[in-house]
Enzyme design. Structure first.
Site, mmCIF file in Angstrom:
data_model
loop_
_atom_site.group_PDB
_atom_site.id
_atom_site.type_symbol
_atom_site.label_atom_id
_atom_site.label_comp_id
_atom_site.label_asym_id
_atom_site.label_seq_id
_atom_site.Cartn_x
_atom_site.Cartn_y
_atom_site.Cartn_z
ATOM 1 N N VAL A 192 3.061 -1.859 -11.982
ATOM 2 C CA VAL A 192 1.916 -1.584 -11.364
ATOM 3 C C VAL A 192 1.786 -2.368 -9.858
ATOM 4 C CG1 VAL A 192 0.257 -0.319 -10.128
ATOM 5 C CG2 VAL A 192 0.619 0.174 -12.338
ATOM 6 N N GLY A 234 4.261 -4.874 -7.840
ATOM 7 C CA GLY A 234 5.071 -5.806 -8.590
ATOM 8 C C GLY A 234 4.455 -7.101 -9.073
ATOM 9 N N ILE A 244 1.095 -7.872 -7.855
ATOM 10 C CA ILE A 244 -0.708 -7.919 -8.233
ATOM 11 C C ILE A 244 -1.487 -8.273 -9.477
ATOM 12 C CG2 ILE A 244 -2.959 -7.711 -6.695
ATOM 13 C CD1 ILE A 244 -0.681 -5.895 -4.537
ATOM 14 N N GLU A 291 14.001 2.437 -5.612
ATOM 15 C CA GLU A 291 13.941 3.250 -7.037
ATOM 16 C C GLU A 291 15.330 3.430 -7.019
ATOM 17 O OE1 GLU A 291 11.261 2.533 -10.025
ATOM 18 O OE2 GLU A 291 10.742 1.740 -8.146
ATOM 19 N N ASP A 305 6.702 7.591 -7.478
ATOM 20 C CA ASP A 305 6.511 5.940 -8.063
ATOM 21 C C ASP A 305 5.354 5.945 -7.823
ATOM 22 O OD1 ASP A 305 7.682 3.356 -8.619
ATOM 23 O OD2 ASP A 305 7.039 3.004 -6.480
ATOM 24 N N LYS A 343 2.290 4.979 -10.834
ATOM 25 C CA LYS A 343 1.153 3.484 -10.229
ATOM 26 C C LYS A 343 0.036 4.534 -10.361
ATOM 27 C CE LYS A 343 4.933 0.818 -8.319
ATOM 28 N NZ LYS A 343 5.580 0.318 -6.260
HETATM 29 N N1 HSE Z 1 10.057 0.895 -5.392
HETATM 30 C C1 HSE Z 1 9.197 0.380 -5.991
HETATM 31 C C2 HSE Z 1 8.470 0.125 -4.565
HETATM 32 C C3 HSE Z 1 9.249 -1.075 -6.937
HETATM 33 O O1 HSE Z 1 8.995 0.153 -3.639
HETATM 34 O O2 HSE Z 1 7.391 -0.899 -4.364
HETATM 35 C C4 HSE Z 1 7.940 -1.877 -7.534
HETATM 36 O O3 HSE Z 1 7.061 -0.877 -8.210
#
Ligand code: HSE
Length: 433
Positions: A130, A132, A134, A188, A199, A203
């Protein structure tokens, strides 16, 4: 002390970043972890030109890593649902701890995976799944453990935020920006996951479970993407003092838990409205602390690797603790999870931005406001754009109302002979309380 041995499955964007961070910062990491961390084996389908894997034990079979008796921690970075699930379950079955960045896997198969991990007394860490880089999972699971969390709202897809920012600031075309996000390794494998909000919903499902102590229930969330947002609506929102952001929102209510991802108008001057590009941010409202905001890069090789490697360090530090003395996977003890339902979207509540196309004739607006009034919907603002044409765009902001009532009102308004086409509706949140 013996080094801890890890196996990396997948050497793509995040796998490559993880490899490089583990190699480059090996000394500093071992000072933090208390043990040296060695990369024992890598499973990859093709070379990553950013990584020098000379001298490494390489395989193309991820299951070799999951069953390798030398390996203590399997780092799953292949993405996707099915093979990743089998890989993680095999690793657990073989007594290995797992670190993963795979939000789809955790959101969809997490309940089963955590149960298996508890049985086998191993850890499954998923900070990188979740937002990246952070450390939002650690913040909610540990830093905010004193609070009753009321709600959280986040920009949790970097690709989508990058696209919307570039479109708004530079007037760039959607497809062109998406292509750049793909080239930068943000998107993705299937970019519709980014654009259609899947996505972000993966998260948000994870964050919702951590915030409220409910099992993971991805299929019950509401998901709406950004592909239908027009420059016109972005412009009208700006005129009204709002910015359109693609938000994941989860909220505790008396009836259950709201879990929804959709474009949202938020006041231009709140911090979240000024989170741009690939940056992510999550705003959490807790009863004791009030609001806290977590901001940082939501995608990218080393930003995500930062979270993966932090998880490896966490696992190494608690290798000798048993399952009852570790931070629970979903923040709450497994036996104390709540059965509060995730609410269908028509039972959620928000304010609305409506844009309708009306015939320029006296009395049309009074029919519209009558219908809204009958449904108990208060109007906050109305703008009728000046035009020389026979039809005019009318923009309205309403106060908060249950979505079911708004659906009924929209159906009735669209049926009026002087209202043309479909009404555009975007939810509005003040993020104040
Ligand atoms: N595709 C995702 C994004 C990658 O753009 O946030 C990180 O989870």
């Amino acid at each position: 002390m013996k080094p801890v041995k890890v196996g990396i499955c997948g050497l793509g964007t995040v796998g490559g970043g993880t490899f490089n961070v583990l190699m480059r910062n090996a000394e500093e990491i071992s000072r933090r972890a208390g043990r040296h961390i060695l990369i024992e084996q890598i499973a990859m389908r093709s070379d990553n030109p950013n990584c020098d894997t000379t001298g490494m034990q390489i395989t193309t079979d991820v299951f070799e890593v999951a069953t390798n008796p030398e390996i203590d921690i399997v780092i799953e970075l292949i993405g996707g649902y099915d093979t990743a699930r089998d890989l993680v379950m095999t690793a657990i079955e073989n007594g290995k701890h797992v670190v993963t960045a795979n939000k789809a896997l955790i959101a969809v198969h997490g309940n089963e995976i955590f149960e298996a991990a508890q049985e086998k007394n191993v850890m499954v860490a998923f900070e990188a799944s979740v937002a990246g880089g952070i450390p939002i999972i650690k913040a909610i699971r540990e830093g905010l453990a004193a609070n009753q969390i009321n709600w959280l709202a986040g920009i949790i897809n970097g690709t989508g935020n990058f696209i919307m920012t570039e479109m708004r600031e530079k007037g760039r075309e959607f497809a062109d920006v998406l292509q750049e996000a793909q080239a930068l390794g943000y998107a993705e494998a299937d970019p519709t996951f980014d654009v259609e909000g899947i996505d972000a919903a993966h998260k948000l499902t994870i964050l919702s479970s951590l915030a409220f102590g409910i099992p993971l229930q991805f299929s019950k969330g509401y998901t709406e993407g950004i592909s239908k947002i027009t420059p016109q609506d972005i412009q009208y929102a700006e005129e009204l003092g709002y910015r359109v952001k693609h938000l994941g929102i989860t909220r505790r209510t008396d009836k259950g838990i709201e879990l929804r991802v959709h474009p949202t108008l938020i006041p231009k001057d709140v911090l979240l409205a000024n989170v741009n590009g690939v940056m992510n941010a999550v705003l959490v409202d807790g009863d004791a602390v009030g609001q806290t905001l977590y901001y940082g890069p939501g995608a990218g090789a080393e930003a995500t690797a930062s979270a993966v490697v932090a998880d490896v360090v966490d696992v190494v530090r608690t290798l000798t603790a048993d399952r009852d003395n570790r931070v629970p996977h979903l923040a709450f003890q497994p036996s104390a999870l709540s059965d509060a339902p995730v609410l269908p979207v028509d039972q959620t509540t928000s304010a609305y931005y409506l844009r309708l196309q009306a015939v320029e004739r006296p009395g049309v607006l009074s029919h519209v406001t009558r219908i809204l009034g009958e449904k108990g919907i208060n109007i906050e603002a109305i703008i009728q754009k000046q035009t020389t044409e026979a039809q005019v765009p009318v923009i309205m902001l309403t106060q908060r109302v249950e979505e079911r009532m708004m659906n009924e009102a929209i159906r009735e308004i669209e049926a009026l002979p002087d209202i043309l086409g479909e009404i555009v509706r975007i939810r509005v949140e003040q993020l104040a309380d």
